[in-house]
Design an enzyme around this catalytic site. Structure first.
Site, mmCIF file in Angstrom:
data_model
loop_
_atom_site.group_PDB
_atom_site.id
_atom_site.type_symbol
_atom_site.label_atom_id
_atom_site.label_comp_id
_atom_site.label_asym_id
_atom_site.label_seq_id
_atom_site.Cartn_x
_atom_site.Cartn_y
_atom_site.Cartn_z
ATOM 1 N N ASP A 441 0.826 -1.200 0.000
ATOM 2 C CA ASP A 441 0.000 0.000 0.000
ATOM 3 C C ASP A 441 0.859 1.249 0.000
ATOM 4 O OD1 ASP A 441 0.877 -0.792 2.565
ATOM 5 O OD2 ASP A 441 -0.588 0.502 3.523
ATOM 6 N N ARG A 445 5.545 4.314 6.001
ATOM 7 C CA ARG A 445 5.095 4.302 7.386
ATOM 8 C C ARG A 445 5.114 2.870 7.936
ATOM 9 N NH1 ARG A 445 -0.853 5.884 5.527
ATOM 10 N NH2 ARG A 445 -1.825 3.844 5.351
ATOM 11 N N ASP A 446 4.590 2.697 9.142
ATOM 12 C CA ASP A 446 4.604 1.384 9.791
ATOM 13 C C ASP A 446 3.470 0.508 9.246
ATOM 14 O OD1 ASP A 446 2.564 2.877 10.884
ATOM 15 O OD2 ASP A 446 3.063 2.454 12.975
ATOM 16 N N GLU A 447 3.571 0.198 7.950
ATOM 17 C CA GLU A 447 2.567 -0.635 7.281
ATOM 18 C C GLU A 447 3.258 -1.447 6.188
ATOM 19 O OE1 GLU A 447 -2.107 -0.141 5.990
ATOM 20 O OE2 GLU A 447 -0.994 1.496 6.928
ATOM 21 N N ASP A 454 -5.745 -2.647 -2.841
ATOM 22 C CA ASP A 454 -4.879 -1.793 -3.644
ATOM 23 C C ASP A 454 -4.355 -2.547 -4.858
ATOM 24 O OD1 ASP A 454 -4.799 -1.195 -0.705
ATOM 25 O OD2 ASP A 454 -3.796 0.620 -1.393
ATOM 26 N N TRP A 526 -11.513 -6.251 -1.723
ATOM 27 C CA TRP A 526 -10.178 -6.643 -1.282
ATOM 28 C C TRP A 526 -9.987 -8.131 -1.621
ATOM 29 C CZ3 TRP A 526 -11.765 -2.040 -0.388
ATOM 30 C CH2 TRP A 526 -10.916 -1.037 0.069
ATOM 31 N N GLU A 742 -2.602 8.929 -0.957
ATOM 32 C CA GLU A 742 -3.602 8.018 -0.392
ATOM 33 C C GLU A 742 -4.983 8.665 -0.342
ATOM 34 O OE1 GLU A 742 -4.095 5.139 3.537
ATOM 35 O OE2 GLU A 742 -2.639 6.778 3.570
ATOM 36 N N HIS A 763 0.844 6.181 -2.568
ATOM 37 C CA HIS A 763 -0.217 5.190 -2.434
ATOM 38 C C HIS A 763 -0.858 5.063 -3.817
ATOM 39 C CE1 HIS A 763 -1.460 3.668 1.558
ATOM 40 N NE2 HIS A 763 -2.534 3.222 0.937
#
Length: 879
Positions: A441, A445-447, A454, A526, A742, A763
């Site tokens: 995605d 960041r913390d992802e 996506d 998804w 995003e 994103h």
């Protein structure tokens, strides 16, 4: 011209004197997917070539190419560090570190301290080598070295999988790195996806395992034919590496004062260390690689050095990217150099609060010697880099290295509007930034997870921009393994990191499996990645063998939804149960402030239920699964009828009055034919109510402009494309974006970032507008019955607000070009059709005085067609 006959030969030698498979000169060999009748041996190199005869009598034979088969790796043992392996004292604190030094405290630049090991073994090469192969995997991440020189050009191996299910190993040709006599194999390990902080739980740093692990086999073939295998076992040694700390989110701390010993271990100058320990194998099965290599694909030099109002030195690379910064360092021993990575400035100063808990730092403690410096086991999403500790800032000493999976770029779109051109490049850069082994995605960041929504939204665009079949094949293999554990269900992210986190958090609880499943899988749009991506890839590349591989994904997901329908929704052919992201981040939930759009999630779920059933039926037809095809076609018919009954009034008014709901009904042809025009006009009115601006989110946006063009409202689609104010694609261009955001308002008009809780500036999902640019602006539309562009249309929709537009696309059959430009009397269209394909040029409006390569043709009315074979064409038409 088209292929008349072909021949495929496979040999055990480059001279083709030992042919092991020969198709013979035959008709019907598919240029896009041919499966030879061969059972290859393990660990063998085979050579292959193709001969083609066309229908004009011409003949050509390709140069020889090769492939090598995998081995079973049944000689080696998994090894790890001994229990007594502890961090060596690094000595004095780093100069400039205000917290007692990176070398002397448990906290290293704010990161958790953990010894990262290097394993090594001396070997003797007895005579001249004809061939040497290193088969290797290491967990978390590894880099392999022969005699101190890194092996291969890949980074972040062995890549990102659900390590409970499988673990990849890679193969390297190391023939040229070994010499007669003493040699040293070295492997450095670091944290990554297997172990190290990853996921939404800050302190969870042992996601799949808690130890560094290594397995490898070095296969030597001597010039005289004798073979030797060197394996990982207890004869290996291990020692601390210069990496004092590291994780994908937080970055890395590298102490160059340790590099002397480190280099000595890798080159044989030191051999003490500690003995490695054989250990149990990790849970996942060891499997030959599917991942494409992640490489340093591009480099970018800094565009500027900024001295901020806060007194910071900040490098601006001019482009938001994924990777790291390499630099030349010549600082005193013990000097701390520190980098922070971010996407945007605020008030002219460095900013990184949108990273949430991810630190995105690189700390380097100088060894007192000139050095070329890079990170090893991390990556960053960034445009700006704040630098501390370098005495003299020289831009020529810094290089931005762009990392992504090795895929050929196959596209280009250009127009008369520079902002539209930048938008296309933003979508392309978003793909580069997020196609790092897994379609993530975001990269910063913390992802950084493989969100399925996506991936499916962007999969068609991705396959126009780059050659993606191998990339998505690996992702869909990951997905299928996850589906097998979830009765066909699909996790929100693949690999299923969220499910693994839940299994750890709720371990031992009786309902742990249900908790994991309910909270981390099976959202509409998804989960439908399981059907949409395989079909999009098949349409782009025409490979039936890959579609056959992925048919299990498609059936598993569609059957899963049907089971939910029967068991929880009354068997009404509607999906009205469970959690759904649905039209995520839409703008029409005006008063709630929620990330969820206003479109009824169960309406969206039912539409995608229909879409997945339809795609599964189409795949069944392609694969000659007649009974399946009938079943899924009938299922899709029932779902469509149920949607019409539930969500449309008797006079054709849709009961879900949002832009997204109307777009989905039009795009998927869900309204009855007699009501389609009313629905079209209702959508147009919805846009007018918003002053011709969109309010759609993740679900509605990809289909919005295509639906408008298909319904005769291409002028409205162009208006949405060209809007320069919020919300719209060119708003972010006007605000200086170099990747896709995003949120529609990730950055506000005053330059302030709008939210720090969930706000990525890289994103790619909304970059799916590039597909409309290919398909409608430039007119490239494939044919379902001739996938891989064996037959296609060029059906461009022009607009007076652009004076020209053009696209180039390197399809699996060859170069396709389509472009148009305004002339004094009308338009000039240009088309190129490759070998083994044919096309139709379709007029989307009324034209007169049409000339094809200078000759008059009887065409020009809206919907009229000109058939085109291989070649280049110019079509002039007056309006």
């Amino acid at each position: 011209q088209k292929t008349a006959r072909a021949r495929v030969e496979i040999a055990a030698d480059e001279a083709f004197t030992n042919i092991v498979c020969d198709s013979g000169e035959a008709e019907g060999i598919d240029a896009l997917c041919y499966c030879p009748d061969i059972k290859p041996e393990d660990g063998v190199r085979y050579y292959w070539r193709v001969s083609v005869w066309d229908d004009a009598g011409d003949h050509a034979r390709s140069d020889a190419a090769f492939f090598e088969t995998a081995v079973t790796m049944d000689h080696a043992s998994w090894i790890t560090v001994p229990g007594s392996f502890e961090t060596a004292d690094t000595g004095d604190a780093a100069e400039g570190d205000s917290r007692a030094g990176c070398g002397g405290t448990p906290e290293l630049c704010g990161m958790k301290r953990e010894t990262h090991p290097v394993f090594f073994k001396k070997i003797t090469v007895e005579k001249e080598i004809r061939r040497a192969r290193l088969y290797i995997s290491g967990l978390g991440l590894y880099e392999a070295y022969i005699n101190g020189v890194k092996t291969g050009e890949e980074y972040l191996t062995p890549y990102n999988n659900d390590y409970n299910l499988w673990i990849q190993y890679q193969t390297y040709d190391v023939t040229g790195q070994l010499g007669e006599g003493e040699n040293v194999i070295g492997v450095m390990l670091g944290n990554g996806w297997y172990k190290g902080r990853f996921g939404f739980v800050d302190q969870m740093d042992q996601l799949y395992g808690d130890r560094f692990l290594l397995i490898c086999e070095l296969h030597l073939t001597y010039a005289d034919g004798r073979t030797q295998i060197v394996c990982s076992d207890e004869s290996w040694r291990c020692a601390p590496s210069p990496a004092l700390s590291g994780s994908l989110y937080d970055g890395e701390v590298w102490d160059a004062r340790r590099e002397g010993d480190h280099a000595a271990y890798l080159t044989g100058g030191l051999s003490d260390g500690m003995p490695a320990v054989c250990c149990d194998a990790p849970r996942g099965r060891l499997t030959p690689r599917l991942s494409l290599p992640v490489k340093r694909m591009e480099t970018v030099k800094p565009a500027a050095l900024i001295r901020t109002p806060a007194g910071e030195d900040v490098l601006d690379f001019g482009q938001n990217m994924t990777g790291w910064v390499e630099f030349e360092c010549d600082e005193p021993e013990g000097k701390l150099i520190r980098f922070w990575f971010g996407e945007i400035l605020q008030d002219g100063n460095f900013y990184n609060e949108n990273l949430r808990t991810a630190r995105q730092e690189f700390c380097y403690i100088s060894g007192g010697k000139p050095a070329h410096v890079r990170p090893h086991f991390t990556f960053y999403g960034f445009r700006y880099v704040k630098v501390e500790g370098i005495t003299h800032m020289d831009l020529t000493h810094f290089t931005g290295c762009v990392l992504y999976s090795e895929m050929e770029q196959t596209r280009m779109i250009r127009t008369s509007n520079p902002m539209v051109n930048r938008l296309f490049l933003n979508a392309l850069w978003g793909q580069k930034g997020n196609f790092l082994d897994t379609p993530t995605d975001c990269p910063q960041r913390d992802e950084r997870m493989g969100w399925t929504g996506d991936a499916q939204v962007f999969s068609a665009t991705a396959s126009l921009n780059m050659e993606t079949p191998a990339f998505f094949r690996k992702y869909l293999y990951d997905m299928r393994l996850e589906q097998e554990t979830l009765s066909g269900g699909v996790p929100h992210v693949v690999p299923d990191v969220l499910g693994q986190i839940n299994r750890i958090l709720y371990a031992g609880e009786e309902a742990s499996d249900n908790i994991a499943v309910s909270s981390a899988c099976n959202s509409c749009a998804w989960g439908d990645a399981a059907t949409i991506i395989p079909w999009n890839i098949y349409q782009a590349y025409g490979d039936r063998t890959m579609l056959k591989e992925q048919y299990a994904n498609m059936k598993g997901w569609t059957d899963h939804i049907r089971a939910v329908d029967v068991e929880k929704c009354g068997g009404r052919y509607l999906w009205t149960d469970g959690f759904h992201f649905a039209d995520w981040l839409a703008l029409d939930n005006y008063h709630s402030g929620s990330s969820f759009g206003a479109t009824d999630p169960y309406y969206v779920a039912s539409v995608f239920y229909y879409y997945s059933a339809s795609l599964t039926a189409k795949a069944a037809r392609v694969l000659d699964q007649a009974a399946d095809a009938v079943y899924y076609e009938e299922l899709a018919g029932h779902i469509k009828e149920a949607i019409q009954t539930e969500y449309f009034t008797a006079t054709g008014r849709i009961a879900v009055p949002t832009q997204t709901a109307m777009v989905l009904a039009l795009y998927f042809d869900l309204a009855k034919e007699e009501f389609r025009e009313r629905l079209t006009q209702d959508l147009l009115q919805k846009l007018k109510d918003e002053e011709m601006h969109l309010t759609t989110g993740f679900v509605g946006t990809p289909f919005l402009c295509p639906a408008l063009s298909e319904c005769g409202l291409s002028e409205a689609a162009y208006t949405l494309l060209l809007n320069e104010d919020y919300p719209g694609w060119l708003y972010e261009i006007a605000m200086g974006a170099t990747t896709i955001w995003e949120r529609w308002n990730s950055v506000l008009a005053d330059g302030r970032i709008s939210d720090t809780g969930m706000n990525s500036l890289n994103h790619y999902s909304y970059g799916s507008i590039a597909e409309w640019m290919y398909r409608y602006m430039c007119g490239l539309k494939g044919c379902e019955d001739a996938p891989g562009y064996g037959h296609f249309q060029i059906k461009p929709y022009v607009d007076a607000r652009l004076t020209w537009a053009e696209m180039e696309y390197l399809s699996v059959r060859g170069q396709i070009r389509s472009g148009w430009k305004q002339t004094k009397t009308g338009y000039c269209f240009q088309v190129e059709v490759p070998f083994d394909a044919d096309a139709e040029f379709v007029f989307t409006a009324d034209y007169t005085n049409v000339r094809l390569n200078g000759a008059p043709v009887d065409a020009g009315g809206a919907g009229s067609r000109i058939r085109l074979k291989k070649g280049c064409y110019e079509i002039l038409a007056d309006v």
